[in-house]
Design an enzyme around this catalytic site. Sequence first.
Site, PDB file in Angstrom:
ATOM      1  N   ASP A 327       0.828  -1.197   0.000  1.00 16.24           N
ATOM      2  CA  ASP A 327       0.000   0.000   0.000  1.00 16.24           C
ATOM      3  C   ASP A 327       0.872   1.260   0.000  1.00 16.24           C
ATOM      4  O   ASP A 327       1.931   1.299   0.623  1.00 16.24           O
ATOM      5  CB  ASP A 327      -0.882  -0.036   1.252  1.00 16.24           C
ATOM      6  CG  ASP A 327      -1.846   1.118   1.336  1.00 16.24           C
ATOM      7  OD1 ASP A 327      -2.721   1.199   0.462  1.00 16.24           O
ATOM      8  OD2 ASP A 327      -1.726   1.930   2.271  1.00 16.24           O
ATOM      9  N   GLU A 356       1.786  -0.057  -4.884  1.00 16.83           N
ATOM     10  CA  GLU A 356       0.811   0.950  -5.300  1.00 16.83           C
ATOM     11  C   GLU A 356       1.538   2.274  -5.512  1.00 16.83           C
ATOM     12  O   GLU A 356       1.995   2.900  -4.558  1.00 16.83           O
ATOM     13  CB  GLU A 356      -0.275   1.124  -4.233  1.00 16.83           C
ATOM     14  CG  GLU A 356      -1.326   2.154  -4.632  1.00 16.83           C
ATOM     15  CD  GLU A 356      -2.251   2.544  -3.493  1.00 16.83           C
ATOM     16  OE1 GLU A 356      -3.402   2.921  -3.772  1.00 16.83           O
ATOM     17  OE2 GLU A 356      -1.822   2.484  -2.327  1.00 16.83           O
TER      18      GLU A 356
END
Length: 614
Positions: A327, A356
């Site tokens: 993330d 990400e």
Amino acid sequence: MNFKIYNLFVLCMLLATVAVNAQIEKVEPPFWWEGMHRSSVQVMVYGEDIATLTPEVSNVTVTAITKTENPNYVFLTLDTKGLPAGNYPIQFKKKNKVKTTYNFELKERREGSAYRKGFDSSDMIYLIMPDRFANGNPDNDTMEAVVEKGNRDDLNGRHGGDIAGVIEHLDYLSELGATALWSTPLCEDNDKAYSYHGYAQSDVYKIDPRYGTNEEYVQLGKELHKRDMKLILDYVTNHWGLEHWMIQDLPTYDWIHQFPGYAQSNYRMSTQMDPNAAAVDARYCMDGWFVPTMPDLNQSNPLVVNYLIQNAIWWVEYADLDGFRVDTYSYNDKEGIAKWTKAVMDEYPNFNIVGEVWLHDQAQIAYWQKDSQISAIQSYNTYLPSVMDFTLHDAMSAFGKEHAGWFDGTIQFYENFVNDFLYPDVNNLLVFAENHDTDRFNQRFQNVADYKLAMTIIGTVRGIPQLYYGSEIGMAGDKGKGDGDIRRDFPGGWAGDTNNAFTANGRTAEQNEYFDFTSKLFTWRKDAEVIHTGKTTQYIPQDDVYVYFRYNEEATVMVVVNNAKDARTFNLNRFAENIKGATKGTDVISGKTMDVAAETMTIEGKTSFVLELK
């Protein structure tokens, strides 16, 4: 007695009492494995005033004892190289008297663990929000150990989905054509509200009890592997939740970024590579907190980055993982996250990690992939194997254009792939039409025809396709109403649901149309090596008809996407360099055979072909 001497006496007695009563509350990692590449393990021991005691470890070389300004922590670096599996007691002494002991275990390592194969371009990844997928065990919807209770009536509350529910429906995923499962974080998130998403973790060694137990998570991996499917853990290096037990009692002041205390990130990730960026802007991007409830971890602190490295490796070994999705990867300290990534990949050379990197420029995204020649300009390497193709996601707006123009329509896909030369490894890009943070595709384009066109592209271009749960049955959701609306409950995942979309008989006719197309395409893709690793030739779209070929020495696939509302007839001679001597093409979806040796071909409006040429 002299007053000063008396006070000193009382203080000494208090310290002695504290030392006697010192107890170990947590040890992380709680155990390790024999034969690891990373054989030097920094064991964090936590307990009230534990640092006032002297640690000793039987039959293990202690290479360092690190104490911080907080006496409740001590970090012991153990050299486990060559040690067999077994228990190695860590004793804490006061004046040679043992006050407390922890049996640190080295476990036997799985055979071949170091060379586990991660997810790759042969996979289709299915992304779920576990709280919203299926409730297999209603008894854990509300748990005493955590604050937020189950409330399915609250769009942003806990709805009760859990690991047991996921396991119950793995055959559904296999039928759909999925070969890997990416779940948003399952570790404990003890926020008072919005805890269902899991990104504000409060204990990174413990599965949230509302999802189940650590043992159930291990079982999930086993059940996936039985089906030749893979398990991907959503890892968060950038931040924890405000309720994390270590945030409540920081090991060091600089364990998190402080200004002092909270400061909001400006979210301008371009400052990471901008040679002209102001220092204050760069700091507020990387060091600012993502939101007020998510303190920003300081990966430039060696204790922090080592803790995160060991935690990541621990989960790979413990749960037998096949990959990480990381993330907010590009919000991390650049050098710290590169060190973390390299350490994991050094331990598992065939593993895969996708980061990400939510940017809208191919050069800036490519900067973050391993061995990028762009980041090399700044003498930087992330060691990150895979990044997410957000510009391809941006190009999905092509389906909302009434008329194709110079910049609009399927030319948007063409222009996206023009920039493939920027990426070190185009086959290791994650390609998607939506995820848990974006508007639902089926909300933006409310017809199955556009969905089929999008899946045709996601399923046949280079890279690793990712499907967001429910997309395959037409699920919609409006991000404008809040994240809860794009994370609706999967119909049939709860007892009493009137629509059970997990079964063909339970789905509506429209849901089956979505599902059948998705299943047929991605089931075919499982064995289509030409799609996994083949080369690409694309042709400039004409009249909003986009044609490209995937090919290798053994096979050629011709993909035709007509984004126009009306039928289009086009000249096949233009594609002679890829059609070569083929005369027939069989459509993967319909099974129809078409004449590719003819002069022209006609395709209906909002339709696609995936033709295997013969």
